[in-house]
Scaffold this motif. Structure first.
Motif, mmCIF file in Angstrom:
data_model
loop_
_atom_site.group_PDB
_atom_site.id
_atom_site.type_symbol
_atom_site.label_atom_id
_atom_site.label_comp_id
_atom_site.label_asym_id
_atom_site.label_seq_id
_atom_site.Cartn_x
_atom_site.Cartn_y
_atom_site.Cartn_z
ATOM 1 N N UNK A 1 0.534 -0.959 -0.122
ATOM 2 C CA UNK A 1 0.155 0.016 -0.038
ATOM 3 C C UNK A 1 0.619 1.225 -0.001
ATOM 4 N N UNK A 2 0.517 2.058 -0.576
ATOM 5 C CA UNK A 2 1.204 4.018 -0.571
ATOM 6 C C UNK A 2 0.523 3.680 0.508
ATOM 7 N N UNK A 3 0.412 5.069 2.069
ATOM 8 C CA UNK A 3 -0.574 4.957 2.447
ATOM 9 C C UNK A 3 -0.331 7.077 2.735
ATOM 10 N N UNK A 4 -0.674 7.933 2.099
ATOM 11 C CA UNK A 4 -1.274 8.779 1.810
ATOM 12 C C UNK A 4 -0.869 10.150 3.157
ATOM 13 N N UNK A 5 -2.114 10.255 4.131
ATOM 14 C CA UNK A 5 -2.475 10.427 5.280
ATOM 15 C C UNK A 5 -2.209 12.173 4.767
ATOM 16 N N UNK A 6 -2.191 12.003 4.324
ATOM 17 C CA UNK A 6 -1.911 14.007 4.342
ATOM 18 C C UNK A 6 -3.252 14.950 4.929
ATOM 19 N N UNK A 7 -1.911 15.985 4.972
ATOM 20 C CA UNK A 7 -2.330 17.237 5.307
ATOM 21 C C UNK A 7 -4.189 17.877 6.031
ATOM 22 N N UNK A 8 -4.614 17.515 7.012
ATOM 23 C CA UNK A 8 -5.653 17.729 7.546
ATOM 24 C C UNK A 8 -6.717 16.540 7.353
ATOM 25 N N UNK A 9 -6.362 15.640 6.604
ATOM 26 C CA UNK A 9 -7.653 14.908 6.033
ATOM 27 C C UNK A 9 -7.397 13.331 6.930
ATOM 28 N N UNK A 10 -5.797 13.522 6.851
ATOM 29 C CA UNK A 10 -5.238 12.408 6.762
ATOM 30 C C UNK A 10 -5.962 11.659 8.233
ATOM 31 N N UNK B 1 0.508 -5.040 18.706
ATOM 32 C CA UNK B 1 -0.595 -4.068 18.731
ATOM 33 C C UNK B 1 0.003 -2.552 18.095
ATOM 34 N N UNK B 2 -0.087 -1.557 17.259
ATOM 35 C CA UNK B 2 0.170 -0.041 16.713
ATOM 36 C C UNK B 2 -1.285 0.500 16.253
ATOM 37 N N UNK B 3 -0.969 2.264 15.690
ATOM 38 C CA UNK B 3 -1.759 2.452 15.423
ATOM 39 C C UNK B 3 -1.444 3.803 14.835
ATOM 40 N N UNK B 4 -1.931 4.635 14.343
ATOM 41 C CA UNK B 4 -1.372 6.229 13.753
ATOM 42 C C UNK B 4 -3.452 7.396 14.319
ATOM 43 N N UNK B 5 -2.669 7.859 15.036
ATOM 44 C CA UNK B 5 -3.540 9.543 14.923
ATOM 45 C C UNK B 5 -3.790 10.324 13.698
ATOM 46 N N UNK B 6 -4.977 11.067 13.557
ATOM 47 C CA UNK B 6 -5.033 11.668 12.134
ATOM 48 C C UNK B 6 -3.808 12.552 11.955
ATOM 49 N N UNK C 1 -3.753 16.327 11.167
ATOM 50 C CA UNK C 1 -4.235 17.599 11.818
ATOM 51 C C UNK C 1 -2.866 18.607 11.006
ATOM 52 N N UNK C 2 -1.911 18.285 11.107
ATOM 53 C CA UNK C 2 -1.205 19.396 10.815
ATOM 54 C C UNK C 2 -1.142 19.309 9.416
ATOM 55 N N UNK C 3 0.058 20.913 8.982
ATOM 56 C CA UNK C 3 -0.233 21.357 7.374
ATOM 57 C C UNK C 3 1.449 20.343 6.949
ATOM 58 N N UNK C 4 0.990 19.362 6.829
ATOM 59 C CA UNK C 4 2.750 17.927 6.579
ATOM 60 C C UNK C 4 1.733 17.221 6.512
ATOM 61 N N UNK C 5 2.666 16.373 4.919
ATOM 62 C CA UNK C 5 2.249 15.373 4.775
ATOM 63 C C UNK C 5 2.521 14.357 5.269
ATOM 64 N N UNK C 6 2.426 13.032 5.763
ATOM 65 C CA UNK C 6 2.496 12.197 5.808
ATOM 66 C C UNK C 6 3.079 10.891 5.213
ATOM 67 N N UNK C 7 3.280 10.354 4.163
ATOM 68 C CA UNK C 7 3.198 9.538 2.812
ATOM 69 C C UNK C 7 4.240 8.545 3.454
#
Length: 285
Positions: free
Chosen positions: A135-144, A239-244, A246-252
């Motif tokens: 998978x290529x995961x985007x977690x884009x700024x503000x909507x990830x 067990x792992x997770x990631x938060x939304x 809401x920053x202005x920087x991407x996390x691809x």
């Protein structure tokens, strides 16, 4: 780079390898993802992906179930209107692209089959490793969106279990933009639930969890921020997770999973099954 890799992996359930890929290499991944965005489907075939809604659309949607041997596009819930129309710029609309990039896309195939990957897999003790998904995961700024606490083995189960995830940071992953969090040592507590093809042929849900989500106390988790180019190796049961984001920087990130084929049985209940071709053999390609 690989010193004490297996010991750390088996002790903590994850390992961070900084500088696994060079800056120009992860930038090539990003540019390839941008090219894929130019070929996104039209409104009638847009599918939302969510890990927070167990009754969500992907459970009922054939598009998700059939994505294992294709390059398929999954959108953020906040990015689409009721008729599949885009509410944000198309470069910010996607949750992920999956699940056969490692086979069908030349750039992601090249990096999946990279000698550094093969060496890491060898150091982890795999004898006949295969790659069932990527998978290529985007977690884009503000909507990830958030990815809730889970174990990868819930989705890619084998008996006995031997599963490792490769998570490649295409951007700096920080606490602010949604880095990974791990419950260190939680891989020693078994597989908590499974995500399987629904045994009820009359149900609208094509895929179901075998039990409700467990409760995981957040104070058991540690944040694992990593710089761009890092690889995080993830034990199938940790067990792992990631938060939304809401920053202005991407996390691809580019991620794929490796399972052992020798003396193991890949579950026929898993949502992802081999298509017309067997899963990609890591050492033989």
């Amino acid at each position: 780079m690989f010193d004490d890799l297996r010991r750390k992996f088996e002790t903590d359930g994850y390992v961070v390898i900084e500088g696994f890929f060079a800056q120009n290499e992860v930038e090539e991944m990003r540019k390839q993802a941008e090219k894929l965005i130019e070929h996104m489907p039209d409104e009638s075939n847009r599918t939302i992906f969510s890990t927070t809604d167990s009754e969500g659309q992907q459970n009922k949607d054939k598009y998700f179930l059939d994505s294992g041997d294709k390059v398929s596009y999954f959108f953020e819930a906040e990015a689409l209107g009721p008729n599949g129309e885009l509410l944000v710029d198309k470069h910010l609309a996607l949750n992920k692209i999956g699940h056969a990039l490692h086979e069908l896309d030349p750039v992601f195939r090249k990096y999946t089959l990279d000698e550094r990957v093969k060496e890491a897999v060898f150091q982890l003790g795999f004898e006949e490793p295969i790659v069932p998904q990527s998978m290529y995961i985007f977690k884009n700024p503000g909507v990830g969106s958030e990815v809730t606490a889970h174990q990868d083995a819930s989705y890619l189960y084998t008996e006995p279990l031997k599963l490792a995830g490769f998570w490649i940071a295409v951007d700096d992953a920080t606490i602010e933009n949604g880095c990974l969090w791990f419950a260190r040592g939680s891989h020693k507590s078994g597989v908590h639930r499974r995500y399987i093809k629904n045994p009820d042929p009359d149900s609208e849900q094509r895929l179901v969890y075998t039990s409700p989500p467990p409760f995981y106390a957040k104070n058991n988790f540690v944040a694992v921020p990593v710089p761009k180019g890092s690889c995080v190796l993830i034990h199938g049961q940790v067990v792992h997770f990631s938060e939304a984001n809401r920053s202005q920087k991407p996390r691809h990130a580019y991620t794929f999973h490796v399972v052992e084929q020798k003396n193991t049985q890949y579950s026929k209940d898993n949502w992802l099954q081999p298509g017309q071709r067997p899963f990609l053999n890591l050492y033989k390609n």
